[in-house]
Design an enzyme around this catalytic site. Structure first.
Site, PDB file in Angstrom:
ATOM      1  N   GLY A   1       0.741  -1.110   0.099  1.00  0.00           N
ATOM      2  CA  GLY A   1       0.026  -0.054   0.012  1.00  0.00           C
ATOM      3  C   GLY A   1       0.785   1.344  -0.075  1.00  0.00           C
TER       4      GLY A   1
ATOM      5  CB  THR B   1       0.664   4.190  -4.442  1.00  0.00           C
ATOM      6  OG1 THR B   1      -0.262   3.136  -4.171  1.00  0.00           O
ATOM      7  CG2 THR B   1       1.772   3.720  -5.219  1.00  0.00           C
TER       8      THR B   1
ATOM      9  CE  LYS C   1      -0.540  11.712   0.429  1.00  0.00           C
ATOM     10  NZ  LYS C   1      -1.486  12.345  -0.199  1.00  0.00           N
TER      11      LYS C   1
ATOM     12  CG  ASP D   1      -5.627   1.301  19.100  1.00  0.00           C
ATOM     13  OD1 ASP D   1      -5.489   2.558  18.790  1.00  0.00           O
ATOM     14  OD2 ASP D   1      -6.933   0.768  19.538  1.00  0.00           O
ATOM     15  CG  HIS D   2      -3.134   5.771  15.519  1.00  0.00           C
ATOM     16  ND1 HIS D   2      -4.614   5.659  15.004  1.00  0.00           N
ATOM     17  CD2 HIS D   2      -3.315   7.346  15.701  1.00  0.00           C
ATOM     18  CE1 HIS D   2      -5.336   6.827  15.081  1.00  0.00           C
ATOM     19  NE2 HIS D   2      -4.415   7.736  15.439  1.00  0.00           N
TER      20      HIS D   2
ATOM     21  CG  ASP E   1     -13.422   5.508  12.276  1.00  0.00           C
ATOM     22  OD1 ASP E   1     -12.473   4.877  11.854  1.00  0.00           O
ATOM     23  OD2 ASP E   1     -13.139   6.663  12.392  1.00  0.00           O
TER      24      ASP E   1
ATOM     25  CG  HIS F   1      -8.534   4.777  18.343  1.00  0.00           C
ATOM     26  ND1 HIS F   1      -7.693   3.925  18.036  1.00  0.00           N
ATOM     27  CD2 HIS F   1      -9.018   5.232  17.283  1.00  0.00           C
ATOM     28  CE1 HIS F   1      -7.245   4.018  16.784  1.00  0.00           C
ATOM     29  NE2 HIS F   1      -8.243   4.659  16.385  1.00  0.00           N
TER      30      HIS F   1
HETATM   31  N1  LIG Z   1      -5.168   6.659   6.025  1.00  0.00           N
HETATM   32  C1  LIG Z   1      -5.196   6.831   7.403  1.00  0.00           C
HETATM   33  O1  LIG Z   1      -5.096   7.821   7.906  1.00  0.00           O
HETATM   34  C2  LIG Z   1      -5.625   5.441   8.065  1.00  0.00           C
HETATM   35  C3  LIG Z   1      -5.859   4.485   7.317  1.00  0.00           C
HETATM   36  N2  LIG Z   1      -5.831   3.164   7.860  1.00  0.00           N
HETATM   37  C4  LIG Z   1      -5.938   1.825   7.286  1.00  0.00           C
HETATM   38  O2  LIG Z   1      -4.791   1.545   6.605  1.00  0.00           O
HETATM   39  C5  LIG Z   1      -5.011   0.746   5.145  1.00  0.00           C
HETATM   40  C6  LIG Z   1      -4.626   1.803   4.097  1.00  0.00           C
HETATM   41  O3  LIG Z   1      -5.302   3.076   4.242  1.00  0.00           O
HETATM   42  P1  LIG Z   1      -5.063   3.962   3.120  1.00  0.00           P
HETATM   43  O4  LIG Z   1      -3.626   4.354   2.922  1.00  0.00           O
HETATM   44  O5  LIG Z   1      -5.789   5.567   3.741  1.00  0.00           O
HETATM   45  O6  LIG Z   1      -5.766   3.437   1.974  1.00  0.00           O
HETATM   46  P2  LIG Z   1      -5.546   4.309   0.402  1.00  0.00           P
HETATM   47  O7  LIG Z   1      -6.757   3.632  -0.514  1.00  0.00           O
HETATM   48  O8  LIG Z   1      -4.943   5.436   0.364  1.00  0.00           O
HETATM   49  O9  LIG Z   1      -4.349   3.140  -0.202  1.00  0.00           O
HETATM   50  C7  LIG Z   1      -4.459   1.978  -0.375  1.00  0.00           C
HETATM   51  C8  LIG Z   1      -3.219   1.149  -0.935  1.00  0.00           C
HETATM   52  O10 LIG Z   1      -3.265  -0.163  -1.076  1.00  0.00           O
HETATM   53  C9  LIG Z   1      -2.955  -0.387  -2.646  1.00  0.00           C
HETATM   54  N3  LIG Z   1      -3.658  -1.509  -3.083  1.00  0.00           N
HETATM   55  C10 LIG Z   1      -4.916  -1.459  -3.314  1.00  0.00           C
HETATM   56  N4  LIG Z   1      -5.169  -2.822  -3.703  1.00  0.00           N
HETATM   57  C11 LIG Z   1      -3.983  -3.342  -4.181  1.00  0.00           C
HETATM   58  C12 LIG Z   1      -3.665  -4.804  -4.456  1.00  0.00           C
HETATM   59  N5  LIG Z   1      -4.537  -5.720  -5.057  1.00  0.00           N
HETATM   60  N6  LIG Z   1      -2.521  -5.105  -4.558  1.00  0.00           N
HETATM   61  C13 LIG Z   1      -1.606  -4.417  -4.165  1.00  0.00           C
HETATM   62  N7  LIG Z   1      -1.730  -3.051  -3.509  1.00  0.00           N
HETATM   63  C14 LIG Z   1      -3.085  -2.749  -3.463  1.00  0.00           C
HETATM   64  C15 LIG Z   1      -3.238   1.011  -3.479  1.00  0.00           C
HETATM   65  O11 LIG Z   1      -2.296   1.184  -4.271  1.00  0.00           O
HETATM   66  P3  LIG Z   1      -2.724   0.735  -6.026  1.00  0.00           P
HETATM   67  O12 LIG Z   1      -4.027   1.383  -6.162  1.00  0.00           O
HETATM   68  O13 LIG Z   1      -1.535   1.248  -6.637  1.00  0.00           O
HETATM   69  O14 LIG Z   1      -2.648  -0.746  -5.908  1.00  0.00           O
HETATM   70  C16 LIG Z   1      -2.527   1.806  -2.002  1.00  0.00           C
HETATM   71  O15 LIG Z   1      -1.459   1.892  -2.229  1.00  0.00           O
HETATM   72  C17 LIG Z   1      -6.569   0.724   5.526  1.00  0.00           C
HETATM   73  O16 LIG Z   1      -6.686  -0.509   6.078  1.00  0.00           O
HETATM   74  C18 LIG Z   1      -6.916   1.969   6.259  1.00  0.00           C
HETATM   75  O17 LIG Z   1      -8.446   1.314   6.995  1.00  0.00           O
HETATM   76  C19 LIG Z   1      -5.987   3.118   9.483  1.00  0.00           C
HETATM   77  C20 LIG Z   1      -5.756   4.297  10.157  1.00  0.00           C
HETATM   78  C21 LIG Z   1      -5.709   5.623   9.541  1.00  0.00           C
HETATM   79  O1  LIG Z   2      -8.236   5.696  13.626  1.00  0.00           O
HETATM   80  C1  LIG Z   2      -8.954   6.989  13.349  1.00  0.00           C
HETATM   81  O2  LIG Z   2      -8.261   7.799  14.152  1.00  0.00           O
HETATM   82  C2  LIG Z   2      -8.553   9.076  13.506  1.00  0.00           C
HETATM   83  C3  LIG Z   2      -8.085   9.929  14.698  1.00  0.00           C
HETATM   84  O3  LIG Z   2      -6.721  10.054  14.941  1.00  0.00           O
HETATM   85  P1  LIG Z   2      -5.923  11.136  15.685  1.00  0.00           P
HETATM   86  O4  LIG Z   2      -4.554  10.366  15.895  1.00  0.00           O
HETATM   87  O5  LIG Z   2      -5.961  12.265  14.802  1.00  0.00           O
HETATM   88  O6  LIG Z   2      -6.647  11.493  16.973  1.00  0.00           O
HETATM   89  C4  LIG Z   2      -9.758   9.456  12.880  1.00  0.00           C
HETATM   90  O7  LIG Z   2      -9.879  10.390  12.386  1.00  0.00           O
HETATM   91  C5  LIG Z   2     -10.146   8.253  11.859  1.00  0.00           C
HETATM   92  O8  LIG Z   2     -11.529   8.260  11.524  1.00  0.00           O
HETATM   93  C6  LIG Z   2      -9.952   7.022  12.506  1.00  0.00           C
HETATM   94  O9  LIG Z   2     -10.193   5.883  11.547  1.00  0.00           O
END
Ligand SMILES: NC(=O)C1=CN([C@@H]2O[C@H](COP(=O)(O)OP(=O)(O)OC[C@H]3O[C@@H](n4cnc5c(N)ncnc54)[C@H](OP(=O)(O)O)[C@@H]3O)[C@@H](O)[C@H]2O)C=CC1
Ligand SMILES: O=C1O[C@H](COP(=O)(O)O)[C@@H](O)[C@H](O)[C@H]1O
Length: 514
Positions: free
Chosen positions: A18, A20, A25, A187-188, A245, A250
């Site tokens: 993941g 990208t 990021k 669990d961050h 969520d 948390h």
């Molecule tokens: N973003 C956040 O702040 C938080 C996210 N999470 C969890 O983290 C995880 C990722 O979230 P997030 O980064 O936001 O999600 P995104 O949708 O932004 O990213 C998903 C990633 O998965 C890759 N991907 C999807 N399908 C495939 C596949 N079949 N094979 C390989 N790579 C794949 C995508 O790249 P590509 O399309 O190039 O394949 C992309 O890099 C989730 O479980 C989310 O619930 C938890 C807490 C906070």
């Molecule tokens: O896990 C999650 O947490 C964020 C809030 O996290 P914080 O570190 O900024 O307090 C929340 O926005 C998001 O919905 C949830 O998935």
């Protein structure tokens, strides 16, 4: 309890599935960079970014640069050092559903292990949608990635399932490949400085532990409020809601840290044993009516805050216009054990609240009503306030003599503002957790029995809610949620204490030495 001095890192390849995505990021790349800048990684590591979209190594490194530029607390002005850093990063386009691709990944990994003299330690970080977790675990085995001489660890993002049944299924798939000790469920909130500090405040201070029980504590309040709405995540959130969520993970983790018994040793398993006992002691609701009396759900409608208009949840992108998903949750919970019997734990979380704040307020019982000072003054309860986010610190609210008065009493808040002192140098939660996982320190990751027990608490609420949504209350965006949340405490003679340093006007603040 994690002890930094005991941690050591023996070199490893870090796989970011993941790579990208948004999480990589905003959180993971900056965390790796911080660890590097602080010398915790030395030069003994390699990172392989993995996702489907094609990218050259150079493009990936450019993305890395942009991410660190925007989100890191460290700059990258030292070009020589930066060039040294990015040299450790490779990218491979891989669909996690393609087992053949994992064999190629193994070849790339072996070449990096040779290049950086690594001994086969491999950390697989799944920043992916949960439905892909099981397949990745299987394909890591098929591709031979678990046959190197070192350790193998799997770091998994939330959500870990949608309910107990799906979490069990997911766990079964992963456990088919990895041992429980090799699985690090993130669990961050457990990586946050002040959440980790709860143990220290409780167990390293002689004046808290003797009072930490139902004889002296009137109630505990846990608030996780956010000013943001669902942003770009409407599609995910509309199926999740605040309960899944924020509460399943948390909020319940914070409750268990506050309520747990002192562990027999400061080892991960002993601490997690104590936390799971708390979760098991949370009293189930007697029936649907009992549940609805003690659990409040709300959804934000259009509103405004600080002069800014905000849309209703139902008008957010990717949200069902008739959605009954909760964006606010409040509940009164009971921890039924000898220490906590009779002490309500009030928990609330919501989006589009007036303040971003994670705080725990421990309200102590008042001194007896009829003693002289209490009779003639408006004595306030003593509070211990643990400020987790965004400000970090604690303060204690006491009653003291008003300076230059005869017997007037004023509330005084003695404040230790950690973030004011340490400032932006406090490590980010992801930074700590990533380093812990690399070092094999699992204290601040959730064990399977904690996750399963938390789901059984959540399932009772979710199942009851799914029968009928007539109790869903609407609150204007920019407010503290439905009135029923305030009534929940008022019925017991309490109120939500203001969060985010918004104490009552007459409180005198005393801060640490500046
Ligand atoms: N973003 C956040 O702040 C938080 C996210 N999470 C969890 O983290 C995880 C990722 O979230 P997030 O980064 O936001 O999600 P995104 O949708 O932004 O990213 C998903 C990633 O998965 C890759 N991907 C999807 N399908 C495939 C596949 N079949 N094979 C390989 N790579 C794949 C995508 O790249 P590509 O399309 O190039 O394949 C992309 O890099 C989730 O479980 C989310 O619930 C938890 C807490 C906070
Ligand atoms: O896990 C999650 O947490 C964020 C809030 O996290 P914080 O570190 O900024 O307090 C929340 O926005 C998001 O919905 C949830 O998935």
């Amino acid at each position: 309890m994690s002890q930094n001095t005991l941690k050591s890192l023996d070199g490893a390849v870090l796989f970011i599935f993941g790579a990208t995505g948004d999480l990589a990021k905003r959180k993971l790349f900056p965390a790796i960079y911080s660890l590097y800048k602080e010398g915790k990684l030395s030069e003994n590591f390699a990172v392989i970014g993995l996702a489907r979209r094609p990218k050259t190594k150079e493009q990936f490194r450019d993305n890395l640069h942009a991410s660190i530029n925007e989100f890191s607390r460290y700059d990258q002005k030292d070009t020589e050092r930066w060039n040294q850093f990015v040299e450790h990063f490779e990218y491979m386009s891989l669909d996690t559903q393609n087992p053949e691709g994992f064999k190629d990944l193994n070849v790339l990994t072996q070449s990096l292990e040779e290049k950086f003299s690594l001994n086969g330690n491999r950390l697989f970080y799944l920043a992916l949608a949960p439905e892909l977790f099981g397949g990745v675990a299987q394909n890591l085995r098929v591709g031979g990635l678990l046959e190197s001489g070192g350790w193998h660890r799997l770091v998994i993002e939330k959500p870990f399932g949608y309910d107990l049944k799906s979490a069990e299924e997911l766990n079964k798939q992963i456990r088919g490949v990895f041992e429980e000790e090799e699985i690090y469920r993130i669990d961050h909130y457990l990586g946050k400085e002040m959440v980790q500090n709860i143990e220290v405040i409780r167990f390293a201070n002689a004046f808290f532990e003797p009072l930490w029980n139902n004889k002296h504590i009137a109630n505990v309040q846990v608030t996780l409020s956010e000013t943001v709405g669902v942003e770009e995540r409407g599609g995910y959130y509309d199926h999740s809601g605040a309960l899944r969520d924020m509460v399943q993970n948390h909020a319940l983790q914070i409750v268990s840290m506050i309520a747990m018994e002192a562990p027999s040793r400061l080892e991960a398993e002993d601490i997690r044993d104590e936390k799971v006992k708390v979760l098991r002691s949370i009293r189930p609701f007697a029936d649907d009516q009992d549940l609805r009396n003690h659990v409040i759900r709300g959804q934000y409608k259009a509103g405004s805050h600080g002069g800014k208009d905000m849309p209703a949840y139902r008008d957010e992108p990717n949200v069902n216009p008739e959605s009954v998903t909760e964006t606010f949750f409040a509940a009164k919970l009971h921890v039924d054990n000898f220490r906590w019997a009779g002490v309500p734990f009030y928990v609330r979380t919501g989006k589009r609240m007036p303040a971003k704040s994670t705080e725990v307020v421990v309200e102590f019982k008042n001194v007896p009503d009829h003693v002289y000072l209490a009779k003639n003054n408006n004595l306030r309860p003593n509070l211990l306030v643990i400020r987790v986010n965004p400000e970090e610190g604690i303060y204690i609210k006491i009653n003291a003599k008003k300076p230059d008065s005869e017997r007037s009493i004023v509330p005084v808040a003695m404040d230790f503002c950690q973030s004011c002192q340490v400032g932006i140098n406090t490590p980010e939660a992801y930074e700590r957790l990533l380093f812990d996982a690399l070092c094999g320190e699992s204290t601040y990751f959730t064990r399977w029995d904690e996750v399963a027990t938390a789901w059984s608490i959540i399932d009772q609420i979710a199942n009851s809610w799914s029968k009928d949504a007539s109790d869903l209350k609407f609150y204007p965006a920019g407010t503290w949620g439905p009135e029923e949340s305030h009534e929940l405490l008022a019925r017991d003679g309490f109120h939500w204490w203001p969060v985010n340093g918004q104490e009552e006007d007459d409180v005198i603040w005393i801060s640490g030495k500046s």
